[in-house]
Design a protein around this motif. Structure first.
Motif, PDB file in Angstrom:
ATOM      1  N   THR A  83       0.954  -1.134  -0.051  1.00  0.00           N
ATOM      2  CA  THR A  83       0.056  -0.025  -0.081  1.00  0.00           C
ATOM      3  C   THR A  83       0.985   1.154   0.034  1.00  0.00           C
ATOM      4  O   THR A  83       2.050   1.148   0.276  1.00  0.00           O
ATOM      5  N   ILE A 109       4.352   2.086 -11.070  1.00  0.00           N
ATOM      6  CA  ILE A 109       3.807   1.609  -9.655  1.00  0.00           C
ATOM      7  C   ILE A 109       2.491   0.783  -9.584  1.00  0.00           C
ATOM      8  O   ILE A 109       1.711   0.670 -10.313  1.00  0.00           O
ATOM      9  N   ALA A 110       2.657  -0.321  -8.700  1.00  0.00           N
ATOM     10  CA  ALA A 110       1.262  -1.260  -8.636  1.00  0.00           C
ATOM     11  C   ALA A 110       1.341  -1.237  -7.166  1.00  0.00           C
ATOM     12  O   ALA A 110       2.340  -1.091  -6.383  1.00  0.00           O
ATOM     13  N   ASN A 111       0.028  -1.733  -6.892  1.00  0.00           N
ATOM     14  CA  ASN A 111      -0.080  -1.917  -5.383  1.00  0.00           C
ATOM     15  C   ASN A 111      -0.921  -3.227  -5.207  1.00  0.00           C
ATOM     16  O   ASN A 111      -1.932  -3.636  -5.834  1.00  0.00           O
ATOM     17  N   GLN A 113      -2.446  -4.163  -2.040  1.00  0.00           N
ATOM     18  CA  GLN A 113      -3.096  -4.099  -0.857  1.00  0.00           C
ATOM     19  C   GLN A 113      -3.143  -5.493   0.112  1.00  0.00           C
ATOM     20  O   GLN A 113      -4.124  -6.014   0.579  1.00  0.00           O
ATOM     21  N   ARG A 118      -3.210 -10.777  -5.649  1.00  0.00           N
ATOM     22  CA  ARG A 118      -3.312  -9.752  -6.402  1.00  0.00           C
ATOM     23  C   ARG A 118      -1.901  -9.059  -7.102  1.00  0.00           C
ATOM     24  O   ARG A 118      -1.474  -8.635  -8.010  1.00  0.00           O
ATOM     25  N   GLU A 122      -0.662  -8.177 -10.565  1.00  0.00           N
ATOM     26  CA  GLU A 122       0.071  -6.955 -11.020  1.00  0.00           C
ATOM     27  C   GLU A 122       1.332  -7.256 -11.716  1.00  0.00           C
ATOM     28  O   GLU A 122       1.870  -6.650 -12.711  1.00  0.00           O
ATOM     29  N   GLN A 124       2.394  -9.771 -13.251  1.00  0.00           N
ATOM     30  CA  GLN A 124       1.886 -10.516 -14.669  1.00  0.00           C
ATOM     31  C   GLN A 124       1.851  -9.149 -15.533  1.00  0.00           C
ATOM     32  O   GLN A 124       2.511  -9.156 -16.629  1.00  0.00           O
ATOM     33  N   LEU A 126       3.013  -6.299 -15.076  1.00  0.00           N
ATOM     34  CA  LEU A 126       4.033  -5.555 -15.326  1.00  0.00           C
ATOM     35  C   LEU A 126       5.011  -6.214 -16.324  1.00  0.00           C
ATOM     36  O   LEU A 126       5.777  -5.465 -17.100  1.00  0.00           O
TER      37      LEU A 126
END
Lengths: 363, 363
Positions: A83, A109-111, A113, A118, A122, A124, A126
DNA sequence: TTGTAAGCGTTATCAC
DNA sequence: GTGATAACGCTTACAA
């Protein structure tokens, strides 16, 4: 709400200026323009200047998709954080981005949580984007993650932990050792009745798990192991810090030292202690972890562990840049934490609390 | 520090599996594989399934660079925030990213450190990356920025403000109106002696500027305009909130209400008030802005303005996705803020102040 | 030193 | 409904 709808400008309407346009205007071949851009030293200075002028004139910029297609490199790094709401991650991301930016890289950027499933998705996405390197947080991941990374042959580094797990190198601090040190410090102050508040929800948070382990081991070794009821499990919210302290003191009224695995939890605990009329550190010592800005500004200022988030971010950037270029890289990087002793901790005061302490420390 | 250097794995060593590989294995043409991926409905179900099986078998993923080159779309959005250190921005970024991720977009992140020059550079770099849309913060930017955006013909939206400036649409709240409302609320409580603490450093922060304007205008209209010494300029740190309050009360000991343009400043001010022995809200009312998590947990809980950061992020994502696809989009989106009345504000208690102040000083 | 030309992997436009 | 083919814009052998 101003809703007057207008038609959006559709994508690139004017065709983008390309290398050929520059070449034509400068009366050279596209190859020369490309060389001016990529290997200026091998182009005759006079010609080079002329080309550069035209490049500036047309404000030409290279199409990164075409470059990437040709070269196989996107000059792009991805990061997946649990996060961004936690300042400690935000700080690391910012430092990472700054360093990458200096080297001509851009950061996706990815998150997650705090959801490992998840995180995998993400990642994948990226990888499909063709990132050249990936930054993760912590050592606890879905099974498939490693295979995915290996198959993509993308350099990876995990952060905020210090031990390489499953072949993934790490940069960060030794969380367990840090809370061990904190625990020992409190012991030396004379504390015997401990409590721990740990944000081990969700379970995938291996940083907090390590922190809790450090507390438990230090106390076990000292011969005063924590009972299960002396460990309150929480998430990372301030509110849970409050309720956790209440519960802890309810079950163990003789507690004199509370070790929290997060500053936010500690701040919550301090707030609750105040509400309960307990003096900190007079009646109760409380410690945090992370050293967020607020920690030093509390009343009393919070004793905590300082985590070098910015260095972690920078270090991760350096690691990946080196790895991408094939330079030698360390297996992992152990960064130092700092035990910051402030005023939320003090020796216990025997007699003043409901329960007798055979403590010998003087005030 | 574990420094045993090993040689990094160099880029993609195994050649990536491409559409042609899948085509060969499935005994179809590359075009068919492409169609299965992009327009499955126009492929004979039986064939489609076979192709899909082979795609899965080889765990083939499309090369995004090649796709981008062909289509002119990167499916990528960029955002430039002043800093990630402020929870309010981190929250917005996270919401933005989540929404984009749902739509198959990926987010490039950059930060300007409140430096407009740097913002421009980062934008340049983002545009070279071929982003399909850009998110900015606030309405105050370098001159060249607009030209750059126009030339790139990239949809853009600015956030945390509500008024479109220079043709750039906005999504956010009306900052000025919010502090106006806050000021009026305090006036209705009976306050006459105001002070303001505003994070107007650096000057490019137009959100805070608008917030300060709201306070000033509301008080001017009420016939009790703020004197320059009643306005303390600060950055956004808690520490400056402390020193600002001290300075304010030093110059204006009769102050009964302090309006801060940021929760962090307000929390600093509250900490300082406590240190000075001033009761909040008994002797002094203090208000913040943003409604960060901590605000509600303070003692007393902080009266503040709640900013819908997550909605701003989501809204920005939706705006750009629509704009990119050529759907109609609003000129701007005005989101509602919320005046959250908590316990840090109360009617002034005339007469009681001077005495307390003296006592506090003497301690 | 500079120009020519062949791809990089994908998708859209054509035929069939 | 499916297959061949021609771009997309750039870089880099190779040729001149």
């Amino acid at each position: 709400m101003d809703k007057k709808p207008t038609t959006a400008p559709k994508g690139r309407q004017q065709p983008r200026v390309k290398i050929e346009d520059v070449a034509r205007k400068a009366n050279v071949s596209p190859a020369t323009v490309s060389r001016v851009l990529n290997h200026p030293e091998i182009v005759r200075p006079e010609l080079r200047d002329r080309v550069m002028r035209h490049i500036a004139d047309l404000s030409y910029t290279r199409d990164s998709a075409a470059r990437a297609l040709k070269s196989g490199r996107m000059r792009t790094i991805g990061i997946i954080v649990p996060t961004l709401a936690l300042g400690i991650f935000a700080e690391g991301v910012e430092a990472l981005q700054n360093r990458l930016s200096e080297s001509g890289y851009t950061l996706f950027i990815a998150n997650s949580q705090y959801d490992q499933r998840r995180e995998l998705q993400e990642l994948q996405s990226l990888i499909e984007r063709g990132i050249d390197g990936i930054v993760l947080v912590g050592g606890s991941h879905e099974r498939e993650l490693r295979a995915l990374i290996e198959q993509a042959a993308v350099p990876v580094i995990t952060t905020y932990v210090s031990k390489a797990v499953g072949g993934i190198p790490a940069i960060g601090i030794d969380n367990e050792s840090a809370t061990r040190e904190m625990t020992d410090y409190l012991r030396r102050l004379g504390h015997v009745h401990f409590g721990a508040i740990a944000n081990v929800v969700p379970a995938s948070n291996d940083r907090s798990r390590a922190r809790l382990d450090g507390i438990q081991r230090a106390l076990s070794e000292a011969g005063i192991p924590l009972k299960p009821t002396q460990i309150i499990k929480a998430d990372y919210s301030l509110a849970q810090g409050r309720s956790a302290l209440r519960q802890l003191l309810n079950d163990h009224p003789d507690t004199t030292a509370v070790i929290c695995t997060t500053d936010t939890l500690a701040i919550g605990a301090m707030a609750e202690a105040r509400k309960m009329g307990l003096a900190v550190p007079g009646s109760l010592s409380i410690t945090g972890f992370d050293d967020i800005e607020l920690a030093a500004q509390m009343d009393p200022p919070l004793t905590t562990i300082s985590v070098p988030a910015a260095e972690i971010g920078r270090g991760a950037a350096d690691y990946l840049i080196n790895a991408i270029s094939g330079s030698p890289v360390p297996k992992s990087v152990l960064l130092p934490y700092r035990l910051v002793m402030r005023a939320s901790t003090a020796p216990p005061r025997p007699g003043e609390r409901p329960v007798r302490r055979q403590q010998a420390r003087d005030q």
